[in-house]
Design a protein around this motif. Structure first.
Motif, PDB file in Angstrom:
ATOM      1  N   VAL A 103       0.959  -1.255  -0.099  1.00 41.14           N
ATOM      2  CA  VAL A 103       0.230   0.029  -0.043  1.00 41.14           C
ATOM      3  C   VAL A 103       0.919   1.462  -0.181  1.00 41.14           C
ATOM      4  CG1 VAL A 103      -1.560   1.241   1.210  1.00 41.14           C
ATOM      5  CG2 VAL A 103      -1.891  -1.111   1.155  1.00 41.14           C
ATOM      6  N   SER A 104       1.770   1.210   0.805  1.00 40.61           N
ATOM      7  CA  SER A 104       2.475   2.433   0.960  1.00 40.61           C
ATOM      8  C   SER A 104       3.460   2.647  -0.240  1.00 40.61           C
ATOM      9  CB  SER A 104       3.535   2.406   2.087  1.00 40.61           C
ATOM     10  OG  SER A 104       4.553   1.116   2.020  1.00 40.61           O
ATOM     11  N   GLU A 105       3.896   1.900  -0.892  1.00 38.56           N
ATOM     12  CA  GLU A 105       4.682   1.795  -2.366  1.00 38.56           C
ATOM     13  C   GLU A 105       3.892   2.272  -3.425  1.00 38.56           C
ATOM     14  OE1 GLU A 105       6.455  -1.733  -3.241  1.00 38.56           O
ATOM     15  OE2 GLU A 105       7.666  -2.155  -1.418  1.00 38.56           O
ATOM     16  N   ALA A 106       2.549   1.927  -3.246  1.00 40.71           N
ATOM     17  CA  ALA A 106       1.469   2.367  -4.477  1.00 40.71           C
ATOM     18  C   ALA A 106       1.259   3.845  -4.114  1.00 40.71           C
ATOM     19  CB  ALA A 106       0.583   1.672  -4.402  1.00 40.71           C
ATOM     20  N   MET A 107       0.986   4.225  -2.877  1.00 46.48           N
ATOM     21  CA  MET A 107       0.555   5.563  -2.524  1.00 46.48           C
ATOM     22  C   MET A 107       1.381   6.703  -2.121  1.00 46.48           C
ATOM     23  SD  MET A 107      -2.978   5.003  -2.887  1.00 46.48           S
ATOM     24  CE  MET A 107      -2.673   3.900  -4.168  1.00 46.48           C
ATOM     25  N   GLU A 108       2.724   6.368  -2.129  1.00 47.73           N
ATOM     26  CA  GLU A 108       3.695   7.151  -1.717  1.00 47.73           C
ATOM     27  C   GLU A 108       3.959   8.347  -2.955  1.00 47.73           C
ATOM     28  OE1 GLU A 108       7.441   6.065  -0.266  1.00 47.73           O
ATOM     29  OE2 GLU A 108       6.459   5.554   1.960  1.00 47.73           O
ATOM     30  N   ARG A 109       4.134   9.399  -2.438  1.00 44.62           N
ATOM     31  CA  ARG A 109       4.399  10.288  -3.697  1.00 44.62           C
ATOM     32  C   ARG A 109       5.662  11.395  -2.816  1.00 44.62           C
ATOM     33  NH1 ARG A 109       1.747   7.143  -5.635  1.00 44.62           N
ATOM     34  NH2 ARG A 109       0.119   7.460  -7.472  1.00 44.62           N
ATOM     35  N   ASP A 110       6.725  11.162  -3.618  1.00 44.35           N
ATOM     36  CA  ASP A 110       7.981  11.995  -2.994  1.00 44.35           C
ATOM     37  C   ASP A 110       8.006  11.932  -1.487  1.00 44.35           C
ATOM     38  OD1 ASP A 110       8.400  13.059  -5.483  1.00 44.35           O
ATOM     39  OD2 ASP A 110       6.924  14.702  -5.503  1.00 44.35           O
ATOM     40  N   GLY A 111       7.907  10.627  -1.042  1.00 45.34           N
ATOM     41  CA  GLY A 111       8.277  10.626   0.408  1.00 45.34           C
ATOM     42  C   GLY A 111       7.103  10.849   1.287  1.00 45.34           C
ATOM     43  N   ILE A 112       5.712  11.159   0.867  1.00 43.90           N
ATOM     44  CA  ILE A 112       4.680  11.227   1.570  1.00 43.90           C
ATOM     45  C   ILE A 112       3.727  10.207   1.383  1.00 43.90           C
ATOM     46  CG2 ILE A 112       5.166  13.816   1.818  1.00 43.90           C
ATOM     47  CD1 ILE A 112       2.560  14.261   0.307  1.00 43.90           C
ATOM     48  N   LEU A 113       2.772   9.720   2.394  1.00 47.57           N
ATOM     49  CA  LEU A 113       1.623   9.107   1.982  1.00 47.57           C
ATOM     50  C   LEU A 113       0.635   9.983   1.572  1.00 47.57           C
ATOM     51  CD1 LEU A 113       0.584   6.235   2.026  1.00 47.57           C
ATOM     52  CD2 LEU A 113      -0.119   6.453   4.351  1.00 47.57           C
ATOM     53  N   ALA A 114       0.329   9.915   0.067  1.00 49.70           N
ATOM     54  CA  ALA A 114      -0.544  10.949  -0.356  1.00 49.70           C
ATOM     55  C   ALA A 114      -1.720  10.555  -0.170  1.00 49.70           C
ATOM     56  CB  ALA A 114      -0.139  11.292  -1.830  1.00 49.70           C
ATOM     57  N   ALA A 115      -2.392   9.107  -0.270  1.00 49.21           N
ATOM     58  CA  ALA A 115      -3.677   8.475  -0.253  1.00 49.21           C
ATOM     59  C   ALA A 115      -3.527   7.233   0.347  1.00 49.21           C
ATOM     60  CB  ALA A 115      -4.145   8.710  -1.710  1.00 49.21           C
ATOM     61  N   ILE A 116      -4.624   6.839   0.537  1.00 52.71           N
ATOM     62  CA  ILE A 116      -5.020   5.202   0.872  1.00 52.71           C
ATOM     63  C   ILE A 116      -6.129   4.778   0.275  1.00 52.71           C
ATOM     64  CG2 ILE A 116      -6.678   5.763   2.928  1.00 52.71           C
ATOM     65  CD1 ILE A 116      -3.321   3.822   3.292  1.00 52.71           C
ATOM     66  N   PRO A 117      -5.978   3.695  -0.039  1.00 56.91           N
ATOM     67  CA  PRO A 117      -7.091   2.965  -0.867  1.00 56.91           C
ATOM     68  C   PRO A 117      -8.231   2.582   0.171  1.00 56.91           C
ATOM     69  CG  PRO A 117      -5.466   1.161  -0.650  1.00 56.91           C
ATOM     70  CD  PRO A 117      -4.849   2.560  -0.030  1.00 56.91           C
ATOM     71  N   GLN A 118      -9.342   2.502  -0.380  1.00 59.11           N
ATOM     72  CA  GLN A 118     -10.559   2.281   0.439  1.00 59.11           C
ATOM     73  C   GLN A 118     -10.542   0.662   0.666  1.00 59.11           C
ATOM     74  OE1 GLN A 118     -14.497   3.512  -0.745  1.00 59.11           O
ATOM     75  NE2 GLN A 118     -13.529   5.103  -2.181  1.00 59.11           N
ATOM     76  N   GLU A 119      -9.977  -0.033  -0.132  1.00 59.16           N
ATOM     77  CA  GLU A 119      -9.701  -1.317   0.084  1.00 59.16           C
ATOM     78  C   GLU A 119      -8.931  -2.024  -1.337  1.00 59.16           C
ATOM     79  OE1 GLU A 119     -13.401  -3.513  -1.169  1.00 59.16           O
ATOM     80  OE2 GLU A 119     -13.753  -2.152  -2.857  1.00 59.16           O
ATOM     81  N   PHE A 120      -8.105  -3.167  -0.919  1.00 60.27           N
ATOM     82  CA  PHE A 120      -7.230  -4.014  -1.668  1.00 60.27           C
ATOM     83  C   PHE A 120      -7.175  -5.219  -1.514  1.00 60.27           C
ATOM     84  CE2 PHE A 120      -4.999  -3.132   2.204  1.00 60.27           C
ATOM     85  CZ  PHE A 120      -3.948  -4.189   2.184  1.00 60.27           C
TER      86      PHE A 120
END
Length: 408
Positions: free
Chosen positions: A391-408
């Motif tokens: 999740v963190s690898e897919a949602m990180e942008r420039d070192g910040i966690l920019a979003a979180i999926p509703q489900e995965f």
């Protein structure tokens, strides 16, 4: 700014529900009709499955149940001054199609029974319903692309062809007949149906309700709104907010809106509540004192996950209150690309909620690069060692966690 005090601390559109007991012997399919203080509910008697109708006197909320001498249960119902018109359907297994009958009941007797095939041209692939409405001394009905006026004795007085299959048929508070479907809205004027671009622009092609107080009511993902036609277009507003009333938008419901402060609903609240007939009554707007308001802007995907979570969260604690805004319902532009362009402009301008939903990874990258997203790692519960690596690898942008999926 997430959770700061704001003008959004005013809670509006709140309705509270009261259950209406139809009795243990009555089972309903949820079809509702209303006229002159009588709420009629179609169903069957449990002991012998015979067709029946429960009548709720809305003045004192007393309930009476009466048998219907029809050939089956009704899929639609029109309530006249002293009679009802039932749309009865059965499935013809040999022809593999639904067969409809219009059956008028007065004083416990069938006044007439009219085969819908003798009135409407259903063609070979009709899978919709036949609709009914009460007129002044007559009945109105619509099936597929045909509209019909039927006399009180069951004579088909005339028929008219509709542009497309009818999805709605009802008389408004002034007694004017409306019939609508995809891309059209027609009203009965001087005995003939006339297309009304004014009504189409104002009300669209979706489900409409007519009651006191406003020209029309309609539902969307946010709740029940009203519309009043004016010389300059249509004035709109909201009477009932679903989330604020602990409701989630759901299929399988039927509504009757009698006035801006009273709504009857058959169905469940969508968050685990019992299915049944409910009276929803408007309560006063109130300030959410000592609570922090968090606003979510989202586009519904048909699964109602956001409003469901909001209602459950609001019920679970009293420190925060989640307010939901389904963006497409309030900003319909007719096509997806225009809607996305408008949403993009509102996100950049800050005209959205504290939390938003986006539908693709490119949007996350775009908005994060502009510094519009907070770093979720800095919030309690989102520490990096608590987030799955995928999740963190897919949602990180420039070192910040920019979003979180509703489900995965």
């Amino acid at each position: 700014s997430c959770g700061e005090e704001s003008d959004d601390a005013l809670l509006t559109g709140v309705f509270t529900k009261t259950g209406i007991d139809l009795g243990e012997d009555f089972r309903t399919n949820g079809t509702l009709a209303y006229s002159d203080g009588k709420l009629c509910v179609v169903g069957e008697l449990r002991d012998d499955n015979s067709p029946a109708m429960a009548v709720v006197n809305t003045a004192d909320m007393t309930v009476s149940v009466e048998k219907l001498p029809t050939s089956g249960s009704a899929s639609d119902l029109a309530v006249g001054k002293d009679a009802v018109l039932c749309v009865v359907n059965s499935f013809d297994e040999e022809a593999f199609r639904t067969v409809f009958t219009l059956e008028c009941v007065k004083d416990g007797n069938v006044v007439f029974s009219l085969a819908a095939d003798d009135v409407f041209d259903f063609g070979e692939n009709f899978w919709g319903n036949v609709l009914a409405a009460a007129g002044d001394g007559c009945w109105y009905a619509a099936g597929n692309k045909t509209f019909a006026v039927i006399s009180s004795d069951g004579t088909t007085e005339r028929t008219e062809e509709l542009p497309e299959q009818a999805s709605g048929l009802a008389t408004d508070r002034n007694g004017t007949l409306h019939v609508w479907g995809m891309g059209y809205h027609m009203i009965l004027s001087d005995g003939r149906l006339e297309s009304s671009s004014e009504w189409l622009d104002a009300a669209g092609s979706g489900k409409l309700f007519f009651g006191a107080g406003h020209d029309f009511y309609k539902t969307n993902e946010n709740g029940i709104g009203y519309g009043d036609l004016t010389e300059n277009g249509v004035d709109t507003g909201e009477i009932m907010n679903f989330v604020n009333s602990s409701l989630v938008m759901s299929n399988g419901r039927d509504f009757v809106v009698t006035d801006p402060e009273t709504v009857y609903m058959y169905g469940s609240d969508g968050v685990g509540g019992e299915r049944g007939l409910w009276k929803y009554t408007k309560t006063d707007d109130r300030l959410l004192t000592d609570m922090k308001v968090v606003k979510i802007t989202y586009i519904e995907n048909g699964r109602n996950m956001i409003p469901f979570a909001a209602v459950k969260f609001n019920q679970s604690q009293n420190e925060y209150y989640i307010k939901c805004e389904e963006y497409a319902s309030k900003n319909s532009t007719g096509d997806w690309q225009s809607l996305m362009s408008r949403l993009d402009a509102d996100i950049v301008a800050g005209n959205v909620g504290d939390i938003i939903t986006v539908s693709d990874p490119d949007s996350i990258t775009k908005y994060a690069s502009k510094g519009l997203f907070a770093d979720l790692y800095e919030l309690p519960g989102f520490e990096k060692d608590k987030i799955f690596g995928c999740v963190s690898e897919a949602m990180e942008r420039d070192g910040i966690l920019a979003a979180i999926p509703q489900e995965f």
